[in-house]
Write a protein that holds these residues in place. Structure first.
Motif, PDB file in Angstrom:
ATOM      1  N   UNK A  65     -39.293  31.782  52.767  1.00  0.00           N
ATOM      2  CA  UNK A  65     -39.759  32.176  51.429  1.00  0.00           C
ATOM      3  C   UNK A  65     -39.443  31.130  50.377  1.00  0.00           C
ATOM      4  N   UNK A  66     -38.481  30.278  50.669  1.00  0.00           N
ATOM      5  CA  UNK A  66     -38.096  29.266  49.672  1.00  0.00           C
ATOM      6  C   UNK A  66     -37.275  28.174  50.325  1.00  0.00           C
ATOM      7  N   UNK A  67     -37.181  27.045  49.642  1.00  0.00           N
ATOM      8  CA  UNK A  67     -36.249  25.989  50.041  1.00  0.00           C
ATOM      9  C   UNK A  67     -36.719  25.064  51.137  1.00  0.00           C
ATOM     10  N   UNK A  68     -37.938  25.273  51.620  1.00  0.00           N
ATOM     11  CA  UNK A  68     -38.467  24.405  52.679  1.00  0.00           C
ATOM     12  C   UNK A  68     -39.778  23.796  52.185  1.00  0.00           C
ATOM     13  N   UNK A  69     -39.917  22.489  52.334  1.00  0.00           N
ATOM     14  CA  UNK A  69     -41.113  21.788  51.859  1.00  0.00           C
ATOM     15  C   UNK A  69     -41.388  20.654  52.838  1.00  0.00           C
ATOM     16  N   UNK A  70     -42.611  20.562  53.269  1.00  0.00           N
ATOM     17  CA  UNK A  70     -42.956  19.562  54.291  1.00  0.00           C
ATOM     18  C   UNK A  70     -42.041  19.670  55.511  1.00  0.00           C
ATOM     19  N   UNK A  71     -41.746  20.900  55.893  1.00  0.00           N
ATOM     20  CA  UNK A  71     -40.907  21.153  57.077  1.00  0.00           C
ATOM     21  C   UNK A  71     -39.491  20.598  56.991  1.00  0.00           C
ATOM     22  N   UNK A  72     -39.028  20.438  55.763  1.00  0.00           N
ATOM     23  CA  UNK A  72     -37.642  19.996  55.595  1.00  0.00           C
ATOM     24  C   UNK A  72     -37.002  20.812  54.473  1.00  0.00           C
ATOM     25  N   UNK A  73     -35.679  20.990  54.561  1.00  0.00           N
ATOM     26  CA  UNK A  73     -34.981  21.658  53.461  1.00  0.00           C
ATOM     27  C   UNK A  73     -35.015  20.754  52.228  1.00  0.00           C
ATOM     28  N   UNK A  74     -35.036  21.398  51.063  1.00  0.00           N
ATOM     29  CA  UNK A  74     -35.192  20.640  49.819  1.00  0.00           C
ATOM     30  C   UNK A  74     -33.887  20.485  49.043  1.00  0.00           C
ATOM     31  N   UNK A  75     -32.871  21.254  49.407  1.00  0.00           N
ATOM     32  CA  UNK A  75     -31.638  21.290  48.624  1.00  0.00           C
ATOM     33  C   UNK A  75     -31.558  22.568  47.800  1.00  0.00           C
ATOM     34  N   UNK A  76     -32.685  23.213  47.581  1.00  0.00           N
ATOM     35  CA  UNK A  76     -32.723  24.518  46.896  1.00  0.00           C
ATOM     36  C   UNK A  76     -32.447  25.624  47.931  1.00  0.00           C
ATOM     37  N   UNK A  77     -32.139  26.837  47.464  1.00  0.00           N
ATOM     38  CA  UNK A  77     -31.816  27.910  48.411  1.00  0.00           C
ATOM     39  C   UNK A  77     -32.935  28.145  49.438  1.00  0.00           C
ATOM     40  N   UNK A  78     -32.536  28.254  50.681  1.00  0.00           N
ATOM     41  CA  UNK A  78     -33.459  28.539  51.776  1.00  0.00           C
ATOM     42  C   UNK A  78     -33.438  30.038  52.040  1.00  0.00           C
TER      43      UNK A  78
ATOM     44  N   UNK D  15     -39.614  28.594  44.433  1.00  0.00           N
ATOM     45  CA  UNK D  15     -40.199  27.404  43.826  1.00  0.00           C
ATOM     46  C   UNK D  15     -41.523  27.786  43.171  1.00  0.00           C
ATOM     47  N   UNK D  16     -41.887  27.030  42.187  1.00  0.00           N
ATOM     48  CA  UNK D  16     -43.093  27.320  41.423  1.00  0.00           C
ATOM     49  C   UNK D  16     -44.349  27.367  42.296  1.00  0.00           C
ATOM     50  N   UNK D  17     -44.486  26.413  43.209  1.00  0.00           N
ATOM     51  CA  UNK D  17     -45.696  26.336  44.021  1.00  0.00           C
ATOM     52  C   UNK D  17     -45.417  26.573  45.500  1.00  0.00           C
ATOM     53  N   UNK D  18     -44.202  27.069  45.797  1.00  0.00           N
ATOM     54  CA  UNK D  18     -43.893  27.478  47.167  1.00  0.00           C
ATOM     55  C   UNK D  18     -44.431  28.873  47.402  1.00  0.00           C
ATOM     56  N   UNK D  19     -44.003  29.537  48.466  1.00  0.00           N
ATOM     57  CA  UNK D  19     -44.548  30.862  48.764  1.00  0.00           C
ATOM     58  C   UNK D  19     -44.166  31.925  47.733  1.00  0.00           C
ATOM     59  N   UNK D  20     -43.008  31.780  47.103  1.00  0.00           N
ATOM     60  CA  UNK D  20     -42.530  32.899  46.287  1.00  0.00           C
ATOM     61  C   UNK D  20     -41.364  32.501  45.390  1.00  0.00           C
ATOM     62  N   UNK D  21     -41.067  33.368  44.433  1.00  0.00           N
ATOM     63  CA  UNK D  21     -39.789  33.336  43.718  1.00  0.00           C
ATOM     64  C   UNK D  21     -39.191  34.731  43.838  1.00  0.00           C
ATOM     65  N   UNK D  22     -37.867  34.811  43.722  1.00  0.00           N
ATOM     66  CA  UNK D  22     -37.255  36.123  43.864  1.00  0.00           C
ATOM     67  C   UNK D  22     -35.791  36.114  43.550  1.00  0.00           C
ATOM     68  N   UNK D  23     -35.179  37.279  43.747  1.00  0.00           N
ATOM     69  CA  UNK D  23     -33.765  37.435  43.421  1.00  0.00           C
ATOM     70  C   UNK D  23     -33.154  38.493  44.323  1.00  0.00           C
ATOM     71  N   UNK D  24     -31.890  38.294  44.661  1.00  0.00           N
ATOM     72  CA  UNK D  24     -31.117  39.292  45.382  1.00  0.00           C
ATOM     73  C   UNK D  24     -30.027  39.785  44.438  1.00  0.00           C
ATOM     74  N   UNK D  25     -29.914  41.097  44.300  1.00  0.00           N
ATOM     75  CA  UNK D  25     -28.866  41.686  43.460  1.00  0.00           C
ATOM     76  C   UNK D  25     -27.848  42.354  44.370  1.00  0.00           C
ATOM     77  N   UNK D  26     -26.658  41.804  44.381  1.00  0.00           N
ATOM     78  CA  UNK D  26     -25.580  42.393  45.172  1.00  0.00           C
ATOM     79  C   UNK D  26     -24.676  43.160  44.207  1.00  0.00           C
ATOM     80  N   UNK D 116     -36.996  17.018  47.472  1.00  0.00           N
ATOM     81  CA  UNK D 116     -37.264  18.117  46.552  1.00  0.00           C
ATOM     82  C   UNK D 116     -38.732  18.569  46.605  1.00  0.00           C
ATOM     83  N   UNK D 117     -38.952  19.836  46.377  1.00  0.00           N
ATOM     84  CA  UNK D 117     -40.321  20.331  46.232  1.00  0.00           C
ATOM     85  C   UNK D 117     -40.718  20.071  44.781  1.00  0.00           C
ATOM     86  N   UNK D 118     -41.463  19.004  44.586  1.00  0.00           N
ATOM     87  CA  UNK D 118     -41.752  18.531  43.222  1.00  0.00           C
ATOM     88  C   UNK D 118     -42.927  19.267  42.582  1.00  0.00           C
ATOM     89  N   UNK D 119     -43.625  20.081  43.335  1.00  0.00           N
ATOM     90  CA  UNK D 119     -44.851  20.701  42.827  1.00  0.00           C
ATOM     91  C   UNK D 119     -44.564  21.713  41.712  1.00  0.00           C
TER      92      UNK D 119
END
Lengths: 330, 330, 330, 330
Positions: A65-78, D15-26, D116-119
């Motif tokens: 859902x996040x943190x993966x781009x071009x089949x590699x981790x980006x440094x953002x949460x995966x 990410x802005x142009x990845x599959x989704x954005x979201x949040x987990x509340x613990x 980084x996912x620069x998109x």
């Protein structure tokens, strides 16, 4: 708290019969290759199917859902998600009144004042370990110089595990087991005093796996019966290698470059086909309970891959942490 | 990290032969009565003196550096200090080159690149547990409705502990032991999924105590040999009480109102008068080592009070945490 | 929580008129030289004495309770203590009933249900910043490649600060000020999304300093009046240097290799010799209050050294953290 | 770290142009009613559409991945997901070589070594605030006795905001603004010394919102120009109410029962249609850059709802935390 780790930090979420289970990995270094296929083997090892495990079979394909781009981790949460697709509609609400012995039914209902998702164990379900396995796959890429191997070394008190399963199937009664894990190629210096010794952090994660009731390192409980002169491992080379390894690769909570060795005790699956006595919490009347449905006769069969996963998570966190200090000392 | 806990949070510091050892308690509720005398019994239990323990005897009087006013906690961090007064001047620097088997000499030197305070184990010393014991005294006042009792139930593999000590004295070789702890009067609902189960948090703290190599809850490793129908504890009343207690008072990581029961394996003291083989890290030559000085022949004798202390710390933290949610549900 | 930081982590304790104030630094790299003299200059800068500051003068000599051996940090927690020696016996208990406007008397008493140490502000006292200054000295050695400079650029609304103080002395009424801090030689890449941006972490620490009521980075509030084409800093070389620095060296929460620039607003000292109206909390009667004793007419004079200290703490933590990831990417 | 909070703890991802954005509340209390409709108003307020905001319009319907059962929170982590559906395929890769002034392009590329996912800003995008808004909706149900209201009080330096926007549209150049937030019905006692004062925690969250460059409480920077006798708020009743509120409802970092008042400075949107000078990081040549695409001319228009959200998150966390201590003191 549903999060663990200081740098490589995992946050788990989901319920057995809710929409999904999943995990968020924060602090994952960028540039780590991630493909759906990388997860297949471990997910298959975790999945049911062997004799003694439940027939619930879901595809369990990880969705990033996040943190993966071009089949590699980006440094953002995966974020890795697994949809629940094979959730049968049986009524679990019964167990909020007549709690199953050994299960979390009673404590969950009590703790969450009746708002808990009781279906299939909800958030307490072993299905949550799917997220751990996924995070373990990522973690093992961070520490890909190490070898982490766990296996079931005993089931139902027997070394012949196949035989133990056959007996359990025959008796229709669940059994437990012992899983041993060995980590090789471990650098000296992992682990942090005072509260984050390797044993402390690993046991924290291991006891988070459902059904684990004991953890021991090196000689473990047997060490309590040994003499010091016997238990102390003699150093045999300058890298810290020792002749024996009763310490399980850990002195003073810190790795000493020998293999980390530990074992975990897995209790028998709480679900069993045998009739049990329990109580109706509302009426106070004792009652018999027969739990039908999909059970693992020996949940311990599915534990090794989860043990490897949490071990990889701990090793990744420790490894990233010591890097923070290594440059400084030059 | 040298801190632990979410609400009732302890931070430990100090070295065996440095100026002091101590602890900071953050998140301690205000209004808890604190007097020097409150600490006497537990500090005495921890102190050496019994047969099999080292003759190092220091007054160990707690000094309250902060957080106490008019003999009560204020809500601000409570800092408790113990001065080191009885630190003999023997030369420990030898052990940075010729590490003692079983000790942290090698890993400490390696991890801290030679800057570690190696005297008497430094920050790895069992003397650090003095801070834990002090924090435990405060914690037990936060959860003064619970009873926490730990005792040595086995030493050197024997139930007759006095005899075991005599044998160890005779052989001049150290022995280990098993400590069992029982917590009574525990409310249902303590413990947090996923990573902060009661077992996870307790084991984290227990494995932070030097010399602990195994932890098991309820039936523990024996559970791995049981059948589910046998291991599952039948509920017998509406409060959650069960007929047996193989689960050690914990289901799904959460307390079920029965006694919490666990055991820890204590390895034999690493220091022993027996001659041992080790290596000179610099020259690479094997060498014999005889460690003189003050040793505990059976460090396990001094462990119960520390086990009680960390258990009280965990219980205080869990108790404060569930209060955060209880009001909300009304 | 009285702790802050992920890797280089400080825990503060103490009260103004209790036995001591101090700080524990966890995660301090080993091998950093530490001498009493290293602290002198900064402690002197923080201490009172200048026109407009209080005459309370204590020696304030740091005592190293742990983590230092042979004048170097060991890698274990560094505890630095300052004894309170100059605590006058005046009765502060009055202020629990008749709270001083602007002070923490009312909230402390309310929050801690009467158990707070109210003497001299207790745990809320500006004296606690002594621990921050000490930790800042250590932190600045971890990031000794950076230059951190804070100064008072405005007092009582005037750029001529000496004149502002003279006017305040004349009026016997306290004044505030603005402190500006510039950090030079900052590598690009410090700071962590999402919640640990450089602005987020720095402001967290800055607002922990008593009397700070505003924080702005780069153009700050003035940025809200600018156009994008004007505010955006044009890159002028490949290292990330920009022509202007309206962003204060931070884009997207991450350092861009330009100087970090920020300002903090310091409110006027709450203690003032001017008579004030307040209420007797018990009787509900309005009353006049004249606060005598040692006051800073312009506490802002003593703030720059504290701002530098917390900035060094933040930079040390960020720097250690990125090291964890740098090796990985090779 | 992408998590924040001690008890009510949020973890952000996407990410802005990845599959989704979201949040987990613990740490979300069980039993809180949650429906898709509850989120509509706030999501609409955050969404673009007003004059001066970007035309990117996505349905932004929250998907509850975990922690909700029968339309109520269960006590387990609540995961809320927003799919990205309206992600145009324009090429952002250009900006990794020719970084846009004011944007995170340069620092992201530098920090994450090109992975980084620069998109569309990737993980640095303002779209991530959607998760914050969702968590804010849940948080505001935890503290539903409080009123939290933020509004834009100034744009482009003008109080007449509509006029300011018209001017910006005319000039085709972005503008900033100032958002003020008032929290009413606040109990006394929220906030924790030393490092978790209300100002410290709120500013930490506020500076996590993209484009925020200043935060001030009560009189804020104006306080630095006031006299103590003027700035100190006189108590006028026993509950802690004061005549003025220059302190913004906070003394010593703790709420005093008056309204919490603060303002944040929002910089002008970095994206502007005006041609800008920048550098080609690879060639080192200066170049002109015109950024086309969907821009907010005044991102400050969309900030109030996010400010309210993070304020609710902070208030929920503080409120749950003091409950932990309140029972104890009875």
């Amino acid at each position: 708290m549903n999060s663990f780790g200081r740098i490589f930090r995992v946050s788990i979420f989901g319920e057995s019969h809710g929409p999904s289970v999943g995990i968020v990995i924060d602090g994952c270094p960028p540039g780590i290759p991630i493909n759906t296929e990388d997860f297949e083997d471990e997910i298959n090892r975790r999945r049911s199917g062997a004799k003694g495990t439940t027939p619930r079979t879901e595809p369990d394909i990880p969705e990033f859902l996040s943190g993966v781009f071009n089949d590699k981790t980006t440094g953002a949460p995966v974020t890795i998600l697994f949809r629940n697709t094979n959730t049968r509609s049986r009524d679990y609400s019964l167990f909020t009144k007549i709690p199953r012995p050994g299960h979390a039914d009673f404590v969950a209902y009590k703790k969450y004042k009746g708002f808990t998702d009781y279906r299939g164990g909800g958030h307490f379900s072993g299905r949550l370990t799917l997220g751990l396995v996924a995070a373990g796959v990522v973690a093992s890429k961070v520490v890909n110089d190490m070898d982490i191997n766990a296996k079931l070394i005993e089931a139902g008190g027997m070394k012949d595990i196949e035989k133990a399963i056959d007996l359990a199937v025959e008796k229709k009664d669940s059994i437990g087991g012992v899983v041993e894990c060995v980590v090789s190629n471990v650098p000296a210096g992992l682990g942090e005093p005072f509260f984050d010794s390797v044993e402390a952090v690993l046991s924290h994660l291991l006891f988070s796996i459902p059904a684990i009731k004991g953890v021991e390192f090196g000689a473990g409980f047997a060490a309590s019966k040994m003499h010091g002169s016997e238990h102390n491992d003699s150093f045999i080379d300058q890298s810290g290698k020792t002749e024996t390894n009763y310490a399980g690769g850990i002195n003073g909570g810190i790795t000493n470059s020998n293999d980390i060795v530990f074992r975990v005790a897995v209790k028998p699956t709480s679900s069993t086909s045998i009739k049990q006595r329990t109580i109706n919490i509302e009426s106070g009347k004792m009652t018999d309970l027969e739990v039908e449905g999909r059970h693992d006769l020996c949940i311990a069969l599915r534990v090794p891959v989860v043990v490897e996963a949490v071990t990889a998570i701990a090793m990744a966190d420790f490894s990233l942490l010591i890097r923070a200090f290594e440059q400084n000392q030059k």
